[in-house]
Design a protein around this motif. Sequence first.
Motif, mmCIF file in Angstrom:
data_model
loop_
_atom_site.group_PDB
_atom_site.id
_atom_site.type_symbol
_atom_site.label_atom_id
_atom_site.label_comp_id
_atom_site.label_asym_id
_atom_site.label_seq_id
_atom_site.Cartn_x
_atom_site.Cartn_y
_atom_site.Cartn_z
ATOM 1 N N HIS A 86 7.465 -35.133 26.169
ATOM 2 C CA HIS A 86 8.121 -34.999 24.856
ATOM 3 C C HIS A 86 9.597 -35.381 24.954
ATOM 4 C CE1 HIS A 86 9.012 -32.952 20.942
ATOM 5 N NE2 HIS A 86 10.186 -32.748 21.534
ATOM 6 N N GLU A 87 10.282 -34.861 25.970
ATOM 7 C CA GLU A 87 11.700 -35.199 26.135
ATOM 8 C C GLU A 87 11.875 -36.676 26.470
ATOM 9 O OE1 GLU A 87 13.817 -33.236 25.055
ATOM 10 O OE2 GLU A 87 12.519 -31.493 24.903
ATOM 11 N N LEU A 116 14.508 -28.958 31.792
ATOM 12 C CA LEU A 116 13.346 -28.154 31.426
ATOM 13 C C LEU A 116 13.561 -26.709 31.844
ATOM 14 C CD1 LEU A 116 10.366 -30.462 32.509
ATOM 15 C CD2 LEU A 116 11.595 -30.416 30.333
ATOM 16 N N GLY A 125 12.686 -27.317 26.483
ATOM 17 C CA GLY A 125 13.032 -28.640 26.999
ATOM 18 C C GLY A 125 14.225 -29.200 26.244
ATOM 19 N N GLN A 149 12.630 -29.463 22.868
ATOM 20 C CA GLN A 149 11.216 -29.189 22.690
ATOM 21 C C GLN A 149 11.083 -27.688 22.516
ATOM 22 O OE1 GLN A 149 8.406 -29.913 21.933
ATOM 23 N NE2 GLN A 149 6.760 -29.494 23.354
ATOM 24 N N THR A 156 5.905 -31.160 27.932
ATOM 25 C CA THR A 156 7.313 -30.995 27.579
ATOM 26 C C THR A 156 8.157 -32.119 28.169
ATOM 27 O OG1 THR A 156 7.037 -28.588 27.509
ATOM 28 C CG2 THR A 156 9.287 -29.421 27.657
ATOM 29 N N ARG A 167 1.728 -27.528 30.213
ATOM 30 C CA ARG A 167 2.845 -27.441 29.272
ATOM 31 C C ARG A 167 4.061 -28.161 29.832
ATOM 32 N NH1 ARG A 167 4.668 -21.753 26.711
ATOM 33 N NH2 ARG A 167 2.569 -21.971 25.849
ATOM 34 N N ARG A 168 4.298 -28.040 31.136
ATOM 35 C CA ARG A 168 5.442 -28.729 31.757
ATOM 36 C C ARG A 168 5.310 -30.234 31.586
ATOM 37 N NH1 ARG A 168 7.050 -31.613 35.917
ATOM 38 N NH2 ARG A 168 4.900 -31.824 36.669
#
Length: 239
Positions: free
Chosen positions: A108-109, A89, A60, A127, A105, A101-102
Amino acid sequence: MRNFLSRKEADELGDALVREYTGNNAESALFVDVDGLVTEFLRCKVLYEAFAEDDMDKIGFSSDGITPLSVCREGKTVQAVFPRNTIVLEKSLLEPSEQFRRRFTLAHEAGHMIAAKLNPEQEAGFQRVYDGERLYTAEELRTRFSIGEWQANTIAAALLMPTFLIKSLLQKYNNGQNILVYGNSVFAPREKSILQKMSDTLGVSYTALVIRLRDLSALDFHPIEEYVVKEFRLGSEIQ
């Protein structure tokens, strides 16, 4: 001076952002539409590319409008510069098996983007996946466990699992009680089932949920000996 959010600040901010985005449906919501929150509310553009960075753990990227990202296009590696407020991503995250996970992520971004509003000079962020079986250099470990990355992860958890949703799900699946855990990390089958239902509802991994519950002091710790007595019928009764 760099401005970093504490966990309590991130929790409060995450709650406020999700509530504001969800609007009148906040009290009945059990799931955060992180894609809508990022694109419609935070007004970030989200793109998917085949990453071609030397560090293959990068999945990411939050762009500052200056730092290039190595991507593979038509079989060639190119250095692409994306506009500020663009989240990129790794396109393999679009696989159905990668949805948890997507989502994390992406959150997170988004955490990097939110932090950038507090610190306009913040650089582009990545990430990275942490591989427990890989031997990392000191510099690689420093990057993965930097304060900035910790902050982005903390904000991500607050966005995907805001405290008001955790309370609602504990009420729904466990009568509003904390989740019973033995020792530091052993859960009985009943509690594992509850955790799985909660993580599936929230759209996060089982592990991410357990970490979040621990951070929110929503686990009820009991001696591991109590588990041995109850589940294995061994040892003496715990007083």
